[in-house]
Design a protein around this motif. Structure first.
Motif, PDB file in Angstrom:
ATOM      1  N   GLU A  61       2.949  -2.474 -27.630  1.00 57.33           N
ATOM      2  CA  GLU A  61       3.819  -1.372 -28.053  1.00 57.33           C
ATOM      3  C   GLU A  61       4.726  -0.924 -26.898  1.00 57.33           C
ATOM      4  OE1 GLU A  61       1.219   1.651 -29.540  1.00 57.33           O
ATOM      5  OE2 GLU A  61       0.745   0.528 -31.365  1.00 57.33           O
ATOM      6  N   LYS A  62       4.150  -0.819 -25.721  1.00 59.14           N
ATOM      7  CA  LYS A  62       4.930  -0.401 -24.548  1.00 59.14           C
ATOM      8  C   LYS A  62       6.011  -1.437 -24.233  1.00 59.14           C
ATOM      9  CE  LYS A  62       4.508   0.748 -19.652  1.00 59.14           C
ATOM     10  NZ  LYS A  62       3.585   0.843 -18.522  1.00 59.14           N
ATOM     11  N   THR A  63       5.638  -2.716 -24.297  1.00 55.63           N
ATOM     12  CA  THR A  63       6.598  -3.786 -24.022  1.00 55.63           C
ATOM     13  C   THR A  63       7.733  -3.753 -25.034  1.00 55.63           C
ATOM     14  OG1 THR A  63       4.845  -5.149 -23.080  1.00 55.63           O
ATOM     15  CG2 THR A  63       6.857  -6.291 -23.757  1.00 55.63           C
ATOM     16  N   ALA A  64       7.396  -3.557 -26.317  1.00 53.39           N
ATOM     17  CA  ALA A  64       8.431  -3.505 -27.355  1.00 53.39           C
ATOM     18  C   ALA A  64       9.338  -2.296 -27.132  1.00 53.39           C
ATOM     19  CB  ALA A  64       7.785  -3.440 -28.733  1.00 53.39           C
ATOM     20  N   ARG A  65       8.778  -1.168 -26.780  1.00 55.92           N
ATOM     21  CA  ARG A  65       9.564   0.040 -26.530  1.00 55.92           C
ATOM     22  C   ARG A  65      10.499  -0.158 -25.332  1.00 55.92           C
ATOM     23  NH1 ARG A  65       5.570   3.197 -25.563  1.00 55.92           N
ATOM     24  NH2 ARG A  65       5.892   3.423 -23.346  1.00 55.92           N
ATOM     25  N   LEU A  66       9.985  -0.730 -24.243  1.00 56.70           N
ATOM     26  CA  LEU A  66      10.805  -0.978 -23.060  1.00 56.70           C
ATOM     27  C   LEU A  66      11.892  -2.017 -23.339  1.00 56.70           C
ATOM     28  CD1 LEU A  66       8.067  -0.987 -20.288  1.00 56.70           C
ATOM     29  CD2 LEU A  66       9.786   0.778 -20.717  1.00 56.70           C
ATOM     30  N   ARG A  67      11.559  -3.056 -24.106  1.00 57.68           N
ATOM     31  CA  ARG A  67      12.537  -4.092 -24.436  1.00 57.68           C
ATOM     32  C   ARG A  67      13.677  -3.491 -25.257  1.00 57.68           C
ATOM     33  NH1 ARG A  67       9.498  -8.518 -26.533  1.00 57.68           N
ATOM     34  NH2 ARG A  67       9.393  -9.205 -24.379  1.00 57.68           N
ATOM     35  N   ALA A  68      13.311  -2.657 -26.252  1.00 58.91           N
ATOM     36  CA  ALA A  68      14.344  -2.023 -27.082  1.00 58.91           C
ATOM     37  C   ALA A  68      15.222  -1.109 -26.240  1.00 58.91           C
ATOM     38  CB  ALA A  68      13.687  -1.241 -28.218  1.00 58.91           C
ATOM     39  N   ALA A  69      14.631  -0.353 -25.326  1.00 56.39           N
ATOM     40  CA  ALA A  69      15.407   0.537 -24.458  1.00 56.39           C
ATOM     41  C   ALA A  69      16.313  -0.266 -23.536  1.00 56.39           C
ATOM     42  CB  ALA A  69      14.473   1.419 -23.639  1.00 56.39           C
ATOM     43  N   ARG A  70      15.821  -1.388 -23.023  1.00 65.40           N
ATOM     44  CA  ARG A  70      16.607  -2.233 -22.137  1.00 65.40           C
ATOM     45  C   ARG A  70      17.793  -2.839 -22.889  1.00 65.40           C
ATOM     46  NH1 ARG A  70      13.014  -6.094 -21.007  1.00 65.40           N
ATOM     47  NH2 ARG A  70      11.821  -4.630 -19.782  1.00 65.40           N
ATOM     48  N   GLN A  71      17.538  -3.316 -24.117  1.00 65.22           N
ATOM     49  CA  GLN A  71      18.627  -3.891 -24.909  1.00 65.22           C
ATOM     50  C   GLN A  71      19.681  -2.828 -25.230  1.00 65.22           C
ATOM     51  OE1 GLN A  71      16.689  -5.678 -28.259  1.00 65.22           O
ATOM     52  NE2 GLN A  71      16.265  -7.602 -27.174  1.00 65.22           N
ATOM     53  N   GLU A  72      19.218  -1.625 -25.559  1.00 61.75           N
ATOM     54  CA  GLU A  72      20.160  -0.548 -25.855  1.00 61.75           C
ATOM     55  C   GLU A  72      20.984  -0.202 -24.615  1.00 61.75           C
ATOM     56  OE1 GLU A  72      19.998   4.152 -27.138  1.00 61.75           O
ATOM     57  OE2 GLU A  72      18.384   2.814 -27.764  1.00 61.75           O
TER      58      GLU A  72
END
Length: 79
Positions: A61-72
């Motif tokens: 969950e943390k990885t997905a959240r960080l990945r989404a924030a990084r892409q944004e």
């Protein structure tokens, strides 16, 4: 009379059962335990697996959240 293994077992009948395997002695008041892994070890293993799965889920969950924030963040910089 000498006490040799042949003499000691001469009066004892052959124990058969379960395909000519030796029968296990029964002790009154004690429940039979299923053969296989130690039930306590099974509980400990299950608890450890549950803890590891929970930690893995939290990391995912943390990885997905960080990945989404990084892409944004990256898409905002390119605009």
């Amino acid at each position: 009379m000498t006490s040799s293994p042949e003499n000691l077992g001469s009066g004892v009948p052959k124990q058969t059962g379960h395909g000519d395997k030796l029968l296990k002695p029964t002790i009154p008041g004690i429940k039979a335990v299923a053969s296989g892994p130690n039930p306590l070890m099974g509980k400990a293993t299950l608890n450890a697996k549950d803890a590891l799965e929970e930690e893995a889920r939290a990391r995912a969950e943390k990885t997905a959240r960080l990945r989404a924030a990084r892409q944004e963040r990256d898409t905002d910089k390119t605009r």
